[in-house]
Write a protein that holds these residues in place. Sequence first.
Motif, short mmCIF file in Angstrom:
data_model
loop_
_atom_site.label_atom_id
_atom_site.label_comp_id
_atom_site.label_asym_id
_atom_site.label_seq_id
_atom_site.Cartn_x
_atom_site.Cartn_y
_atom_site.Cartn_z
N ARG A 6 -9.89 -7.05 2.74
CA ARG A 6 -8.45 -7.25 2.98
C ARG A 6 -8.06 -6.75 4.36
O ARG A 6 -7.28 -7.40 5.06
CB ARG A 6 -7.62 -6.54 1.91
CG ARG A 6 -7.65 -7.23 0.59
CD ARG A 6 -6.75 -6.54 -0.39
NE ARG A 6 -6.88 -7.16 -1.70
CZ ARG A 6 -6.30 -6.73 -2.78
NH1 ARG A 6 -5.56 -5.64 -2.75
NH2 ARG A 6 -6.46 -7.35 -3.92
N ARG A 20 -4.46 -1.01 -3.52
CA ARG A 20 -5.74 -0.74 -2.88
C ARG A 20 -5.99 -1.68 -1.70
O ARG A 20 -5.74 -2.88 -1.78
CB ARG A 20 -6.83 -0.95 -3.94
CG ARG A 20 -8.09 -0.24 -3.63
CD ARG A 20 -9.02 -0.24 -4.86
NE ARG A 20 -10.36 -0.36 -4.34
CZ ARG A 20 -11.16 -1.37 -4.54
NH1 ARG A 20 -10.79 -2.36 -5.31
NH2 ARG A 20 -12.34 -1.41 -4.01
N LEU A 21 -6.49 -1.11 -0.61
CA LEU A 21 -6.89 -1.90 0.54
C LEU A 21 -8.41 -1.91 0.60
O LEU A 21 -9.02 -0.90 0.87
CB LEU A 21 -6.33 -1.31 1.84
CG LEU A 21 -4.83 -1.32 2.00
CD1 LEU A 21 -4.45 -0.76 3.35
CD2 LEU A 21 -4.28 -2.72 1.84
N THR A 22 -8.98 -3.04 0.35
CA THR A 22 -10.43 -3.17 0.43
C THR A 22 -10.83 -3.50 1.87
O THR A 22 -10.00 -3.98 2.65
CB THR A 22 -10.93 -4.29 -0.50
OG1 THR A 22 -10.41 -5.54 -0.02
CG2 THR A 22 -10.49 -4.05 -1.95
N PRO A 23 -12.07 -3.27 2.21
CA PRO A 23 -12.52 -3.62 3.57
C PRO A 23 -12.29 -5.10 3.91
O PRO A 23 -11.92 -5.43 5.04
CB PRO A 23 -14.01 -3.27 3.56
CG PRO A 23 -14.13 -2.18 2.54
CD PRO A 23 -13.12 -2.53 1.47
N ARG A 62 0.84 -1.21 0.00
CA ARG A 62 0.00 0.00 0.00
C ARG A 62 0.87 1.26 0.00
O ARG A 62 0.65 2.18 -0.78
CB ARG A 62 -0.93 -0.01 1.23
CG ARG A 62 -1.66 1.28 1.47
CD ARG A 62 -2.70 1.52 0.39
NE ARG A 62 -3.37 2.78 0.65
CZ ARG A 62 -3.62 3.68 -0.29
NH1 ARG A 62 -3.27 3.46 -1.53
NH2 ARG A 62 -4.22 4.79 0.01
#
Length: 122
Positions: free
Chosen positions: A103, A98-101, A92
């Motif tokens: 992940r 991208r950091l998804t919820p 990141r």
Amino acid sequence: MTPLVMVLWAVNVVLDSVGQIAFKAAAADPRAHALDGLARWRAMASRPWLWVGIGSYVAEFLVWIAFLSLVPLSDGVLLGSINIVAVMVLGRVLFHERLTPLRVAGVALVSIGVAVVGLGGR
């Protein structure tokens, strides 16, 4: 955990993270993306990042063996999974991944699991 085990664990996390990031840096070279097949591999091999990654993995292998010689395998593998967290955070920060919820939730669960295993010996 003894101080030696904690040092070996920390060094393992650093070496694994450096190796993963170095491999990503070598593979993300825009010049290599324009090439196909063997030419692409040659372009990546000419980048120092590939060799940093390989060196990190060789060193990590040695540290990992030393670490596993001091802890039960089941604990070692679970504690080693904290590398997932470190690599995701570095991906990141360094590559703007991208950091998804989901992940973030997964990393939180891994972190909790590592904490439980790490504290389990007390």
